[in-house]
Scaffold this motif. Structure first.
Motif, PDB file in Angstrom:
ATOM      1  N   SER B  45     -10.902  17.375  -3.241  1.00 42.51           N
ATOM      2  CA  SER B  45     -10.570  17.393  -1.810  1.00 42.51           C
ATOM      3  C   SER B  45     -10.577  18.819  -1.275  1.00 42.51           C
ATOM      4  O   SER B  45     -11.023  19.077  -0.155  1.00 42.51           O
ATOM      5  CB  SER B  45      -9.188  16.796  -1.566  1.00 42.51           C
ATOM      6  OG  SER B  45      -9.212  15.434  -1.775  1.00 42.51           O
ATOM      7  N   SER B  48     -14.091  20.007  -0.995  1.00 45.83           N
ATOM      8  CA  SER B  48     -14.778  19.359   0.152  1.00 45.83           C
ATOM      9  C   SER B  48     -14.382  19.990   1.483  1.00 45.83           C
ATOM     10  O   SER B  48     -15.074  19.821   2.485  1.00 45.83           O
ATOM     11  CB  SER B  48     -14.461  17.865   0.174  1.00 45.83           C
ATOM     12  OG  SER B  48     -13.159  17.651   0.687  1.00 45.83           O
ATOM     13  N   ALA B  50     -11.473  19.319   2.958  1.00 44.52           N
ATOM     14  CA  ALA B  50     -10.490  18.452   3.632  1.00 44.52           C
ATOM     15  C   ALA B  50      -9.077  18.983   3.437  1.00 44.52           C
ATOM     16  O   ALA B  50      -8.202  18.743   4.268  1.00 44.52           O
ATOM     17  CB  ALA B  50     -10.599  17.033   3.098  1.00 44.52           C
ATOM     18  N   LEU B  51      -8.859  19.678   2.346  1.00 47.29           N
ATOM     19  CA  LEU B  51      -7.525  20.194   2.034  1.00 47.29           C
ATOM     20  C   LEU B  51      -7.584  21.722   2.022  1.00 47.29           C
ATOM     21  O   LEU B  51      -8.453  22.305   1.360  1.00 47.29           O
ATOM     22  CB  LEU B  51      -7.119  19.660   0.656  1.00 47.29           C
ATOM     23  CG  LEU B  51      -5.653  19.596   0.313  1.00 47.29           C
ATOM     24  CD1 LEU B  51      -4.938  18.589   1.206  1.00 47.29           C
ATOM     25  CD2 LEU B  51      -5.497  19.164  -1.150  1.00 47.29           C
ATOM     26  N   ARG B  73     -18.363  22.655   5.467  1.00 44.77           N
ATOM     27  CA  ARG B  73     -18.167  21.210   5.270  1.00 44.77           C
ATOM     28  C   ARG B  73     -19.473  20.423   5.388  1.00 44.77           C
ATOM     29  O   ARG B  73     -19.678  19.415   4.725  1.00 44.77           O
ATOM     30  CB  ARG B  73     -17.212  20.683   6.332  1.00 44.77           C
ATOM     31  CG  ARG B  73     -15.748  20.781   5.978  1.00 44.77           C
ATOM     32  CD  ARG B  73     -15.001  20.232   7.151  1.00 44.77           C
ATOM     33  NE  ARG B  73     -13.559  20.277   6.974  1.00 44.77           N
ATOM     34  CZ  ARG B  73     -12.705  19.992   7.937  1.00 44.77           C
ATOM     35  NH1 ARG B  73     -13.151  19.655   9.121  1.00 44.77           N
ATOM     36  NH2 ARG B  73     -11.415  20.043   7.729  1.00 44.77           N
TER      37      ARG B  73
END
Lengths: 371, 231
Positions: B45, B48, B50-51, B73
């Motif tokens: 994550s 990616s 997202a975090l 991203r």
């Protein structure tokens, strides 16, 4: 990149609308079911509130001594007054004893004892008062009777004051007998007749002219909002239908959770608006004549409903809990807003909360735009 | 080149990732090994985008994730353990959510190599709720690959899949890596690591290159040793 985020947002909206359209049959069935239930409730509820025999004339015993023909004349005049005819059933009794007995047996609510030389007393200025005997209880009828007699007394007092003032003027100015007679006629036939005639005192105007709304319409609007809220039972499955992976994926595409909530709400709005069209048609069919403009003016209300339900869904763990929350919250707020029964029927401390209740404002706004 | 430099992630008071660093060149497949709750999904994550990590840096071709998050991203495709699919819609509708391609273009794209290897075109009109676990995973991977990512992150891609599905997906990953992509796979499947250029062991938030461990140490022994450490 901004463009790709916007196009992803549009794709999400398009997909959400598509998902909502798949829920339309369920939405229609739910809303029709609630429409049927609320229709029956409103029909019976209003017929109970407005049933023809829910208000009865107040039985009132009257004792008038036979000593004066003026008293009998006065009795005929008063019993012929519109306000008395509609509200009071005057029952002449032969003696005060008979009147008290009727009162005791609860055959009458009020007993009026007209004194001897009552009318002649008015004319001479001695003013013998009428005795009003009520049963020792405070009922709606006794309040009505009290107010009615007080009004009549005030009217008669004003008329009496006018008569004396006119006579005094005539006497002080030493006007000729013919002029004095003309004054007398004008007062008797004009002013007194005006005072004693209800039809000329009150004019009835249709509710629409005052922008007022009948209880039936008020209940209809509340029910309509409730149907829209309750229809969302079907939508919560959609609102709670995205898993963690979906949000993560959207986040990687640049779409935040608030944006997803908004697209969900917008899609839910489209579905609810179609339900509103159905309800609007139903209102037209039963002759309620909703405003055509409400098809536009109700848009913010319907969007707000969709957004509220989406946010409530966000707060709850599952669609079932969301539905339970919606049901309890909306029903309680509608009750406190006077949407289920007139505010006046609620306890006093609850009546004070109405101005703080968002549902009350929503109902008020919807009433204005729909009717 | 994907560079993960000194990444630390904390969830509330618990440190999930501690100074994690590794790098991968284009055309490399990276395997992530670790017991349940070791932080594999958190690491994916974070990679990616997202975090957000508490500290550390992520670079893809010198593009910094912290400075240019959107561009970073865009190049990453993340296949999560759970499928981000909408059950009431068809496979085609689900794919169209993630790509600007039209239905026809999608159909053509999926029926031609390399995406045809995933065999998604055969069930495009079927609602996702009626698809098997393997079909859903293929669809999930296809939806990510439609964005032509340079890095493919796969979290447990073979969980609960039949042999054919596993084979097809593995074939595609190999093709993807051969074509110059970077694949990072977190899995409990021992066989998948045979196809990886590097395998890292994630233990209590720390990353260890398994190639630096004594030879003839099996993955199961490694995992057992981490369990003993935790105990």
């Amino acid at each position: 990149m901004r463009r790709s985020v916007n196009s992803q947002l549009m794709r999400t909206l398009r997909t959400d609308v598509k998902r909502c359209m798949k829920l339309l049959p369920g939405l229609f069935v739910t809303s029709l079911l609630f429409l049927f239930v609320f229709g029956i409730i409103i029909h019976y509820y209003t017929s109970i509130l407005f049933q023809s025999d829910s208000f009865q004339k107040i039985d009132t015993a009257v004792y008038i001594p036979d000593d004066s023909q003026y008293n009998q004349l006065g009795f005929s005049m008063v019993s012929g007054m519109g306000s008395f005819e509609d509200s009071v059933n005057l029952i002449p009794v032969e003696s005060p004893k008979q009147g008290y007995e009727m009162l005791e047996k609860k055959e009458v609510t009020v007993f009026l004892i007209v004194p001897e030389q009552f009318i002649s007393g008015i004319l001479s200025g001695e003013n013998h008062p009428v005795r009003i005997v009520l049963r020792n209880e405070k009922t709606f009828e006794t309040y009505v009777m009290n107010d009615l007699l007080q009004s009549v007394s005030s009217f008669l007092g004003c008329a009496q004051a006018a008569v004396y003032t006119a006579y005094d003027i005539c006497m002080n100015h030493q006007l000729p007998a013919q002029t004095t007679l003309a004054f007398q006629n004008r007062i008797d036939t004009g002013n007194l007749a005006y005072v004693l005639s209800r039809e000329e005192m009150f004019t009835e105007e249709p509710f629409d002219m005052l922008h007022a709304i009948s209880l039936t319409k008020q209940l209809t609007v509340s029910s309509l909002l409730l149907i829209l809220f309750m229809s969302c039972f079907v939508l919560t499955a959609f609102y709670k239908g995205n898993n963690h992976a979906y949000y993560l994926r959207q986040k990687n595409c640049g779409i935040s959770k608030p944006a997803i909530i908004l697209t969900n709400s917008a899609a839910g709005f489209v579905a609810l608006y179609i339900v509103y069209l159905l309800l609007f048609t139903a209102l037209c069919l039963v002759g309620m004549k909703p405003s055509l403009l409400s098809l536009v003016t109700m848009i913010p209300v319907i969007f707000l409903i969709s957004l509220i339900i989406r946010l409530l869904s966000e707060l709850s763990y599952s669609p079932h809990i969301a539905n339970l929350m919606i049901f309890l919250t909306v029903l309680l707020l509608t009750y406190l807003a006077g949407g289920l029964m007139p505010i006046q029927f609620l306890p006093k401390f609850l009546q004070n909360t109405v101005s703080w209740n968002p549902m009350a404002w929503l109902i008020r706004f919807s009433q204005t735009v729909i009717f | 080149m994907l560079e993960v430099k000194n990444i630390s992630v904390r969830y509330k008071k618990k440190i999930v990732l501690k100074d994690v660093s590794f790098s991968a060149d284009f055309g490399q497949c990276i395997g992530l090994l670790g017991i349940n709750g070791s932080g594999k999904s958190t690491l994916l994550s974070t990679i990616s985008g997202a975090l957000k990590p508490e500290s550390g840096e992520l670079f893809l071709n010198k593009i910094s994730a912290s400075e240019n998050r959107k561009d970073y991203r865009k190049e990453i495709g993340y296949v999560t353990q759970e499928n981000p699919l909408i059950p009431e819609l068809t496979a085609l509708d689900n794919l169209r959510l993630w790509t600007s391609l039209s239905g026809k273009e999608l159909g053509r794209c999926l029926s031609e190599p390399p995406l045809s290897m995933l065999n998604v075109a055969s069930f495009l009109k079927t609602p996702v709720s009626k698809l098997s676990g393997g079909m859903k995973k293929r669809l999930s991977i296809a939806s990510v690959l439609l964005g032509n990512p340079k890095v493919l992150l796969l979290d447990e891609p073979f969980a609960a899949l039949d042999l054919i599905a596993k084979h097809d997906i593995l074939d595609y990953i190999q093709y993807y890596v051969r074509s110059g992509g970077i694949a990072v796979i977190a899995s409990h499947e021992e066989t998948i690591f045979d196809y990886c250029h590097k395998v890292y062991l994630l233990n209590q938030g720390s990353l260890t290159d398994t190639s630096l461990l004594p030879e003839n140490t099996s993955y199961i022994d490694l995992l057992r040793s981490t369990l003993c450490e935790e105990a």
